[in-house]
Design a protein around this motif. Structure first.
Motif, PDB file in Angstrom:
ATOM      1  N   ALA A   1       1.797  11.479 -10.367  1.00 33.97           N
ATOM      2  CA  ALA A   1       1.115  12.810 -10.684  1.00 33.97           C
ATOM      3  C   ALA A   1       2.300  13.811 -10.614  1.00 33.97           C
ATOM      4  N   CYS A   2       3.357  13.820 -10.117  1.00 32.98           N
ATOM      5  CA  CYS A   2       4.415  14.714  -9.955  1.00 32.98           C
ATOM      6  C   CYS A   2       5.360  14.765 -11.365  1.00 32.98           C
ATOM      7  N   GLU A   3       5.671  13.649 -11.963  1.00 33.21           N
ATOM      8  CA  GLU A   3       6.101  13.662 -13.254  1.00 33.21           C
ATOM      9  C   GLU A   3       5.427  14.247 -14.336  1.00 33.21           C
TER      10      GLU A   3
ATOM     11  N   ALA B   1       5.250  18.258  -3.182  1.00 30.13           N
ATOM     12  CA  ALA B   1       6.174  19.189  -3.293  1.00 30.13           C
ATOM     13  C   ALA B   1       7.506  18.337  -2.675  1.00 30.13           C
ATOM     14  N   ARG B   2       7.432  17.545  -1.858  1.00 31.45           N
ATOM     15  CA  ARG B   2       8.457  16.829  -1.368  1.00 31.45           C
ATOM     16  C   ARG B   2       9.069  15.918  -2.379  1.00 31.45           C
ATOM     17  N   TYR B   3       8.079  15.056  -3.031  1.00 31.00           N
ATOM     18  CA  TYR B   3       8.606  14.430  -4.249  1.00 31.00           C
ATOM     19  C   TYR B   3       9.417  15.213  -5.500  1.00 31.00           C
TER      20      TYR B   3
ATOM     21  N   ILE C   1       0.981  -1.263  -0.062  1.00 23.90           N
ATOM     22  CA  ILE C   1      -0.010  -0.201  -0.032  1.00 23.90           C
ATOM     23  C   ILE C   1       0.925   1.209  -0.072  1.00 23.90           C
ATOM     24  N   GLU C   2       1.835   1.104   0.749  1.00 25.22           N
ATOM     25  CA  GLU C   2       2.949   2.571   0.953  1.00 25.22           C
ATOM     26  C   GLU C   2       3.622   2.555  -0.415  1.00 25.22           C
ATOM     27  N   LEU C   3       3.943   1.605  -1.091  1.00 21.54           N
ATOM     28  CA  LEU C   3       4.659   1.630  -2.368  1.00 21.54           C
ATOM     29  C   LEU C   3       3.580   2.115  -3.252  1.00 21.54           C
ATOM     30  N   TYR C   4       2.475   1.594  -3.398  1.00 20.57           N
ATOM     31  CA  TYR C   4       1.584   2.159  -4.430  1.00 20.57           C
ATOM     32  C   TYR C   4       1.340   3.600  -4.269  1.00 20.57           C
ATOM     33  N   ARG C   5       1.167   3.889  -2.841  1.00 18.10           N
ATOM     34  CA  ARG C   5       0.901   5.448  -2.703  1.00 18.10           C
ATOM     35  C   ARG C   5       2.128   6.214  -3.214  1.00 18.10           C
ATOM     36  N   GLU C   6       3.134   5.495  -3.245  1.00 12.95           N
ATOM     37  CA  GLU C   6       4.330   6.342  -3.598  1.00 12.95           C
ATOM     38  C   GLU C   6       4.397   6.537  -5.086  1.00 12.95           C
ATOM     39  N   PHE C   7       4.329   5.404  -5.634  1.00 16.82           N
ATOM     40  CA  PHE C   7       3.864   5.544  -7.260  1.00 16.82           C
ATOM     41  C   PHE C   7       2.961   6.439  -7.677  1.00 16.82           C
ATOM     42  N   SER C   8       1.864   6.463  -7.085  1.00 17.46           N
ATOM     43  CA  SER C   8       0.624   7.366  -7.731  1.00 17.46           C
ATOM     44  C   SER C   8       0.971   8.769  -7.416  1.00 17.46           C
TER      45      SER C   8
END
Length: 386
Positions: free
Chosen positions: A15-17, A380-382, A4-11
């Motif tokens: 968005a950032c990219e 913003a952090r990403y 779940i944490e990994l998918y959240r990071e991917f999502s």
């Protein structure tokens, strides 16, 4: 890191990219495709389990990662991992399925349920039903099918057409100019004119149960099936669509970062826009979808609990009935049986507890605002890492 944490990071990175790409900034992606595909398929497996708990005959799709498939009355129903946990119960889905068969223009049937209709297992009273169909660009046969659906007075006594919209024009029932409009469409299709790229939209009033009459919309979108993702992106979103298919053809790809990032950013902008207009109900629904697709289930659960409060449910029912009444009145038949039923239903709704409604919307506003602040800080952090 959990799945779940990994998918959240991917999502969030998707968005950032997307934003970096829109700004013309060059970067090296931090989202390994193979790992993301594997993650989507693992969530599809969890979706299968969730659907089986409802009693559906479900399996993990072998055609496209991220989908669970339901075998339903001779059809294949493709359910994205992003909505499976909130998919309607079989008794609710039966009504949605029956209406899909009534409204479908394509032969064989390839129709999508979108929006709140696919989240019927989680939240709020269903205020309307939104469907979407893709058709091969410049397919003249499609226009003939559309004519067959839109030009009848009623379909099996449960579906009444009200408006047809195409190329910036809107016709009202009884569609006196429909032949000219359809001929114009056929001509533009034959010439492969850019005007033929416009979407068709047909607005109906439908009865999906004895006591449930509501607005029903079918948006018909032209695409190029050999370049599906490119021509469909931005017109509708695969992450909130469930495909009902009579021939088992797979829906759109869920594993492209650009599509996921675009969807996340679109939801973020929608939430902000509706908050600015003080449309708290719409903002909350969009925020629910944003929390859902970024796996912030703590937020989506809290929003669902607020939306299910009696005052908000009553408010939603009343608004839906008022819109339905307005649509039926546009048909100019005061003796319409469905109109009388809607008027009777409106007369039975008691006065909304204003204090409870205002308190519910304030809770929505505070929760959604806090969620957006957290979302923006994470994004913003990403972004700073690129």
């Amino acid at each position: 890191m959990s799945n779940i944490e990994l998918y959240r990071e991917f999502s969030l990175r998707a968005a950032c990219e997307c934003r970096l790409r829109a700004e013309g900034i060059e970067f090296e992606t931090a989202c390994p495709q193979a790992e993301f595909v594997k993650l989507c398929q693992e969530h599809a497996a969890l979706s299968k389990v969730s659907l089986e708990l409802y009693g559906y005959d479900s399996s993990v799709s072998e055609k496209l990662p991220g989908y669970a498939e339901i075998n339903y009355r001779g059809y294949v129903v493709f359910v994205p991992y992003t909505v499976a946990i909130h998919f309607p119960t079989p008794s609710k889905f039966e009504r949605i399925f029956e209406m899909a068969l009534q409204i479908s223009v394509n032969l064989p049937c390839q129709i999508l349920v979108s929006g709140s209709g696919v989240l019927g297992g989680a939240i709020y009273t269903l205020g309307d039903l939104d469907y979407c169909e893709y058709f091969q660009r410049f397919d003249g046969a499609y226009i003939n099918n559309l004519s067959r659906k839109a030009c009848v007075e009623k379909i099996d006594d449960v579906l009444l057409p009200v408006y047809v919209k195409w190329n910036g024009r809107r016709l009202s029932w009884p569609f006196d100019e429909i032949d000219a409009l359809l001929n114009e469409a056929r001509s533009s299709f034959a010439m492969q004119s850019t005007e033929a790229l416009e979407n068709w939209k047909v607005d109906y009033v439908g009865q999906i149960a004895e006591d449930v009459i509501l607005p029903v919309t079918n948006m018909c979108i032209p695409v190029e099936f050999d370049n599906w993702n490119a021509t469909a992106v931005g017109k509708s979103w695969a992450f909130q669509e469930v495909l009902i298919s009579s021939n088992g053809n797979p829906p759109r790809d869920l594993t492209t970062f650009n599509s996921l990032g675009s969807y996340v950013n679109w939801l973020r902008s929608e939430v902000a826009a509706h908050l600015a207009k003080k449309n708290f109900l719409k903002a909350t629904k969009r925020a629910f979808s944003l929390a859902n697709v970024t796996f912030r289930f703590d937020i989506s659960q809290s929003l669902a609990e607020i939306l299910c409060r009696s005052a908000i449910t009553q408010h939603t029912q009343k608004k839906a009935l008022e819109e339905t009444q307005h649509l039926l009145e546009q048909r100019g038949n005061p003796e319409c049986a469905l109109l009388r039923k809607v008027q009777d239903s409106l007369s039975l709704i008691s006065e909304t507890n204003r204090a409870e409604l205002d308190d519910g919307f304030k809770r929505c506003f505070d929760l959604v605002n806090g969620f957006l602040s957290e979302f923006d800080s994470e994004l913003a952090r990403y972004k700073a890492q690129y």
